[in-house]
Every structure is written in C-alpha cells, then in structure tokens.
Design an enzyme around this catalytic site. Structure first.
Site: not given
Length: 248
Positions: A106, A168, A197
C-alpha cells in the site's frame, strides 16, 4: 473516465468467512511493537482476514508468522504516511518489502504533487513502482482528507491509468472517516478499471454493505473492530450480511 457498469457486481450476501476475506487488518501506527505484530498475525490467521500489514521493519517478522499458502497475505506500506519521499526512495522501499516477503503493498500517493497539479510526476512514480515490484500488486492511497473533490477525481484517474491494482481512500493516520460521497467520486472516475479499498472510520456492517453496493472490494479496518464485525455478521439472521438490501 470509465463506465460504472464495468464494475464487478457485489454478492447478494456474505457469510462471516466471506466478510473476513475482504478485510485487511494492520499494525502500522508509530507506536506498534513486536508484540503487536505477533498479535496481529495470530488474529489474522485465526479469523481468516485477507491481509495483515505491518510497518516495513516488521514485515520479515510478520512473514515468518503467517503461513505461506494460507488465506492471509502479508503486506506493508510504502512512502508511509506522508507520501512525500522521492520516487527513488519509494521504489527502493517497495523492492525491499517484496524481497522480504510482502505479497501486496500500500503506497501513499504524493499529495503535494497532486495538489500542485504535477500529475505527470505522480503517474510516472506509480508506474515505476508497479514495474519494479511486479507481479506484487500495488494499492495507491489517496488520503482523501487532504484532497478537494477535483483532486480526488484527478488522483483516481491517475491511479487507474498507471497499472496499480487498487485505489485506497486513506492511511488511517487522519481523523476523517471515509464517506459514501467521497467514494462516489472515485467510482464515477475509475469505473471498473481498478479495484477500490475503503479505509478509515469503517465501524458498522451497514457501512460495509453500502460501500460494497458502490463497488468497494476491500476494506482496511481496525483490528478489534474487524473482529467484532465478523462476530456481528455471524449473529445476523441466517448468519449472513445482506448486501443487496441492508445489514441485519
């Protein structure tokens, strides 16, 4: 940018194990210790959460604690939490994490470059890291609390064009919760070109169901909250979370 109809349709309902398979848990705050990482690994494996993430120096430990070939993936953050590192630094960190056994990463987007309108820099950076760690998937964190609506659209489009696996919403280091309104901006921009996400302030089954109806396919949720939500799902009538309608 992309037709929303291209998005993968969510399931009509989820069993507890299916819900756990959509949730990442983590120990990525500055104060998290080795003991916290060990506890994280135990919970992730026992509950069947899709991924457990730790800060870079703890990823080798986490990798040693999570069985290879099991349900749970090992992950770590890149350029965390500010995103202001140089591309060279981020790339080196990402490669090291992959070499240390991280199965997904991430990465924090360079917010300052987005807000400066330097979209070419951001696009090139994401592409460089995607290529450096392939086939390890990269999620790119926008940190919505720092961006205007137009910046969210622009950043989402860049992520979708750059080969990342996910866009995300946040790091969990800001107090702002992810909202349906902000998620809609992302969905309207990326359609089905990249997965989404949602992370930050997600504390109810209703929130999860609503976000899944929009197109969210992965969640980052506080570990204890995640465990509680899986338990709540099991206690629903029929032991399933209704996605098509409302929770419980």
């Amino acid at each position: 940018m992309n037709n929303i109809s291209n998005r993968r349709q969510p399931p009509a309902s989820l069993a507890p194990r299916d819900l756990a398979a959509l949730i990442d848990i983590s120990a990525v705050q500055a104060f998290h210790t080795e003991a916290d990482v060990r506890e994280l690994a135990g919970i992730a494996v026992a509950e069947g959460f899709i991924a457990a993430h730790a800060l870079p120096n703890f990823v080798p430990l986490l990798r040693s604690l999570v069985p290879s070939g099991g349900l749970t993936l090992v992950g770590g953050p890149v350029g965390f939490p500010s995103g202001g590192h140089s591309t060279r630094t981020k790339t080196a960190e990402a490669v090291e994490l992959a070499e240390n056994g991280a199965q997904e990463l991430d990465m924090m987007i360079n917010v300052g470059r987005i807000k400066s309108g330097d979209f070419g820099y951001v696009r090139s950076e994401i592409r460089a890291i995607v290529e450096a760690i392939a086939p390890v998937p990269l999620k790119v964190i926008l940190e919505l609390a720092h961006l205007t609506d137009e910046e969210i659209r622009a950043a989402s489009a860049i992520v979708a064009e750059s080969g990342a696996a996910f866009v995300k919403t946040g790091t969990g280091w800001t107090p702002s919760a992810t909202t349906l309104e902000k998620l809609k901006l992302i969905v309207e921009t990326v359609g089905g070109a990249v997965e989404i996400k949602a992370s930050g302030g997600i504390r109810s089954l209703d929130a999860i169901a609503g976000m899944m109806r929009l197109g969210v396919t992965r969640f980052g949720i506080n570990t204890q909250v995640a465990v509680d939500l899986v338990r709540q799902c099991a206690a629903l009538p029929g032991g399933r979370l209704d996605i098509a309608g409302k929770a419980g």
